[in-house]
Design an enzyme around this catalytic site. Structure first.
Site, PDB file in Angstrom:
ATOM      1  N   ARG A  71       4.541 -16.641  24.195  1.00  7.35           N
ATOM      2  CA  ARG A  71       4.319 -18.088  24.290  1.00  7.35           C
ATOM      3  C   ARG A  71       5.618 -18.792  24.671  1.00  7.35           C
ATOM      4  O   ARG A  71       5.660 -19.629  25.546  1.00  7.35           O
ATOM      5  CB  ARG A  71       3.789 -18.592  22.932  1.00  7.35           C
ATOM      6  CG  ARG A  71       3.663 -20.083  22.835  1.00  7.35           C
ATOM      7  CD  ARG A  71       3.108 -20.473  21.487  1.00  7.35           C
ATOM      8  NE  ARG A  71       3.979 -20.064  20.383  1.00  7.35           N
ATOM      9  CZ  ARG A  71       3.717 -20.312  19.112  1.00  7.35           C
ATOM     10  NH1 ARG A  71       2.608 -20.939  18.775  1.00  7.35           N
ATOM     11  NH2 ARG A  71       4.544 -19.923  18.173  1.00  7.35           N
ATOM     12  N   LEU A  79       0.833  -1.212   0.000  1.00  6.67           N
ATOM     13  CA  LEU A  79       0.000   0.000   0.000  1.00  6.67           C
ATOM     14  C   LEU A  79       0.863   1.255   0.000  1.00  6.67           C
ATOM     15  O   LEU A  79       0.365   2.356  -0.189  1.00  6.67           O
ATOM     16  CB  LEU A  79      -0.898   0.002   1.239  1.00  6.67           C
ATOM     17  CG  LEU A  79      -1.875  -1.178   1.328  1.00  6.67           C
ATOM     18  CD1 LEU A  79      -2.537  -1.227   2.692  1.00  6.67           C
ATOM     19  CD2 LEU A  79      -2.917  -1.087   0.225  1.00  6.67           C
ATOM     20  N   SER A  80       2.178   1.072   0.194  1.00  6.17           N
ATOM     21  CA  SER A  80       3.067   2.235   0.324  1.00  6.17           C
ATOM     22  C   SER A  80       3.071   3.138  -0.909  1.00  6.17           C
ATOM     23  O   SER A  80       3.031   4.366  -0.755  1.00  6.17           O
ATOM     24  CB  SER A  80       4.494   1.779   0.644  1.00  6.17           C
ATOM     25  OG  SER A  80       4.521   1.141   1.893  1.00  6.17           O
ATOM     26  N   LYS A 110      14.725  -6.823   5.634  1.00  6.52           N
ATOM     27  CA  LYS A 110      14.978  -5.824   6.686  1.00  6.52           C
ATOM     28  C   LYS A 110      16.300  -6.023   7.436  1.00  6.52           C
ATOM     29  O   LYS A 110      16.886  -5.065   7.924  1.00  6.52           O
ATOM     30  CB  LYS A 110      13.842  -5.827   7.708  1.00  6.52           C
ATOM     31  CG  LYS A 110      12.586  -5.129   7.212  1.00  6.52           C
ATOM     32  CD  LYS A 110      11.566  -5.026   8.333  1.00  6.52           C
ATOM     33  CE  LYS A 110      10.314  -4.344   7.844  1.00  6.52           C
ATOM     34  NZ  LYS A 110       9.345  -4.112   8.916  1.00  6.52           N
ATOM     35  N   ILE A 152      -1.322  -4.597  16.392  1.00  2.00           N
ATOM     36  CA  ILE A 152      -0.657  -4.171  15.150  1.00  2.00           C
ATOM     37  C   ILE A 152      -1.249  -4.859  13.917  1.00  2.00           C
ATOM     38  O   ILE A 152      -0.887  -4.541  12.793  1.00  2.00           O
ATOM     39  CB  ILE A 152       0.876  -4.348  15.205  1.00  2.00           C
ATOM     40  CG1 ILE A 152       1.290  -5.813  15.151  1.00  2.00           C
ATOM     41  CG2 ILE A 152       1.470  -3.658  16.410  1.00  2.00           C
ATOM     42  CD1 ILE A 152       2.772  -5.983  14.821  1.00  2.00           C
ATOM     43  N   GLY A 155       4.061 -10.805  22.640  1.00  2.00           N
ATOM     44  CA  GLY A 155       4.848 -11.235  21.488  1.00  2.00           C
ATOM     45  C   GLY A 155       6.291 -10.790  21.623  1.00  2.00           C
ATOM     46  O   GLY A 155       6.581  -9.773  22.284  1.00  2.00           O
TER      47      GLY A 155
END
Ligand code: ATR
Length: 277
Positions: A152, A16-17, A66, A219, A127
């Site tokens: 977890r 979508l960027s 990344k 998020i 998380g």
């Protein structure tokens, strides 16, 4: 001459960027274009060389690049280095400098809905993956007093806390401990994949009681309201979904590239429209 920006990832077709940034360039009268580049992992080094050669002004970096991108950059900002991942690159006079706006973007989005400063808030992150790391390190780098992490796999939460160089009071919790103590927190940040489409009934916590004025932020943005957010809203919390994080990380990158702060509400509307209204 028109300036060129982009995003690299693989796959990248549904990003979508480009919509968000191209609209912001147009709205601010900036003569620039933002393009999505699908780059295979073994071509990453060549792609970066090519970007340098053609003078690309800046780019975003997404999955799976990344971490690997870091070896090809000239400089890496301290916070991005600590996080161990780069999502934004700025071309400064031919030098490629890597930043991470995921955490800062997220915190800006949280500040936009929090009536009070985050510093004295009790925060729980659920998380311990890449997103959690970016958010936790950013909160710690800003001097936030206390942030606990529930996961977890408890050891991963403990490792994440142990690897943070910024001073912060933090405890690693099991999911059961998070369940038992969730009413103690002012802000709960959900960063796991639990509740993401198509497993929309999944939730990491069964909310029973929330602190007065609590914020619950997830998020995930597909669905727009996860089961956790629906329950949080029923318990009177202020809720936030992952669209804000996405938009603010983009806005921060945009500001680094152009020195102008874009209209985030407009960016958000573009994203919501592209996601199907
Ligand atoms: P990202 O980089 O997007 O944060 P990630 O690194 O794959 O994603 O991390 C996923 C997170 O979701 C982890 O905290 C993971 O918990 P584990 O460390 O125990 O694997 C969590 N997660 C994924 N599926 C889960 C599930 N079914 N129940 C609980 N936690 C889950």
């Amino acid at each position: 001459m028109k300036q060129l920006y982009g995003v690299i990832g693989n796959p990248i077709g549904h990003s979508l960027s480009p919509h968000m940034h191209n609209d912001a360039f147009a709205a601010l009268g900036i003569d620039a274009h933002y393009h999505a580049f699908a780059i295979e992992e073994e071509k990453l080094g060549d792609a970066v060389k090519g970007f340098k050669a053609i003078g690309l002004s800046g780019f975003n970096v997404t999955t799976p690049h990344k971490v690997n991108i870091m070896q090809y950059l000239d400089e890496i900002d301290e916070l991005a280095r600590q996080i161990g991942a780069v999502n934004t690159v700025v071309n400064r006079d031919g030098k490629l400098i890597g930043y991470n706006t995921d955490g800062i973007g997220y915190v800006r989005s949280l500040q936009s809905i929090s009536k009070e400063p985050l510093h004295q808030k009790r925060i729980l992150i659920i998380g311990a993956g890449g997103a959690s790391r970016a958010i936790f390190f950013t909160l710690a780098s800003m001097g936030v007093a206390a942030v606990d992490i529930a996961n977890r796999t408890l050891e991963k939460a403990a490792e994440l806390i142990g690897s943070c160089r910024y001073s912060i009071q933090a405890e690693a919790l099991t999911m059961q401990q998070a369940q038992d103590r969730h009413h103690e927190y002012d802000i709960i940040i959900q960063t796991t994949t639990l509740g993401m489409y198509p497993h929309v009934q999944d939730t990491p916590l069964q909310l029973q009681q929330l602190k007065e004025g609590a914020i619950v932020s997830d998020i995930i943005y597909n669905p727009r309201q996860t089961a956790l957010l629906q329950a949080a809203q029923q318990h009177g919390a202020v809720i936030q979904n992952g669209i804000d994080m996405f938009v603010y990380q983009g806005a921060m990158a945009f500001e680094m590239w152009t020195s102008q702060w874009p209209d985030v509400e407009r960016m958000k509307q573009i994203v919501i429209t592209k996601l199907g209204g």
